[in-house]
Motif scaffolding. Structure first.
Motif, PDB file in Angstrom:
ATOM      1  N   ARG A 195      -6.764   3.783   2.029  1.00  0.00           N
ATOM      2  CA  ARG A 195      -7.438   3.880   0.734  1.00  0.00           C
ATOM      3  C   ARG A 195      -6.584   3.269  -0.375  1.00  0.00           C
ATOM      4  N   PHE A 196      -7.227   3.046  -1.499  1.00  0.00           N
ATOM      5  CA  PHE A 196      -6.544   2.516  -2.671  1.00  0.00           C
ATOM      6  C   PHE A 196      -5.238   3.258  -2.931  1.00  0.00           C
ATOM      7  N   ASP A 197      -4.181   2.507  -3.199  1.00  0.00           N
ATOM      8  CA  ASP A 197      -2.842   2.983  -3.562  1.00  0.00           C
ATOM      9  C   ASP A 197      -2.033   3.551  -2.395  1.00  0.00           C
ATOM     10  N   ASP A 198      -2.571   3.541  -1.183  1.00  0.00           N
ATOM     11  CA  ASP A 198      -1.784   3.984  -0.025  1.00  0.00           C
ATOM     12  C   ASP A 198      -0.592   3.056   0.187  1.00  0.00           C
ATOM     13  N   ARG A 199       0.509   3.641   0.643  1.00  0.00           N
ATOM     14  CA  ARG A 199       1.659   2.856   1.117  1.00  0.00           C
ATOM     15  C   ARG A 199       1.488   2.730   2.620  1.00  0.00           C
ATOM     16  N   LEU A 200       1.498   1.501   3.108  1.00  0.00           N
ATOM     17  CA  LEU A 200       1.294   1.239   4.532  1.00  0.00           C
ATOM     18  C   LEU A 200       2.496   0.545   5.133  1.00  0.00           C
ATOM     19  N   GLU A 201       2.634   0.719   6.430  1.00  0.00           N
ATOM     20  CA  GLU A 201       3.627  -0.018   7.217  1.00  0.00           C
ATOM     21  C   GLU A 201       2.887  -0.778   8.295  1.00  0.00           C
ATOM     22  N   VAL A 202       3.291  -2.032   8.501  1.00  0.00           N
ATOM     23  CA  VAL A 202       2.769  -2.821   9.607  1.00  0.00           C
ATOM     24  C   VAL A 202       3.925  -3.018  10.576  1.00  0.00           C
TER      25      VAL A 202
END
Length: 129
Positions: free
Chosen positions: A69-76
């Motif tokens: 969702r908007f503003d989530d911090r993600l890791e790939v």
């Protein structure tokens, strides 16, 4: 060993429901692959200029497991599954706080300037492993 690329979800990445539009996961994993190759010390512009080799996506198997969702911090996370003469298979996943949101198996091929399949130089194959 896996490479980790961090990113934040921006408004432009989402749909009207405020969740990441499905095609944007492909952009996220593309950015992660670019940074992974760069961190390995591979200069893709030099590879093209000196060896005449570029990478192209041949196949993507994708599983959408949960929404970002908007503003989530993600890791790939990117891991090498196999490296062949002209083919590279990677496993990539997108996570939020350890929760797996998206998973993909990506097959890349090396192409010559003429668009033909090209053998990867041995040194490059070693770097990619």
């Amino acid at each position: 060993m896996s490479h980790v690329f961090s990113l934040r979800v921006y408004y432009e990445d989402t749909d009207l429901a405020g969740i990441v539009y499905y095609a944007n996961y492909l952009k996220f994993i593309e950015r992660a692959r670019t940074e992974w190759v760069r961190e390995l010390g591979i200069d893709q512009a030099r590879l093209k200029a000196q060896e005449g080799i570029v990478f192209a996506v041949r196949r993507v198997e994708a599983d959408y497991l949960a929404p970002a969702r908007f503003d989530d911090r993600l890791e790939v996370r990117t891991e090498t599954e196999s490296v062949g003469g002209a083919r590279l298979v990677l496993r990539q996943e997108v996570l939020r706080d350890g929760e797996r949101l998206f998973a993909a198996v990506v097959t890349l091929v090396a192409l010559s300037a003429a668009g033909q399949v090209a053998r990867l130089p041995a040194g490059l194959r070693r770097q990619l492993r």
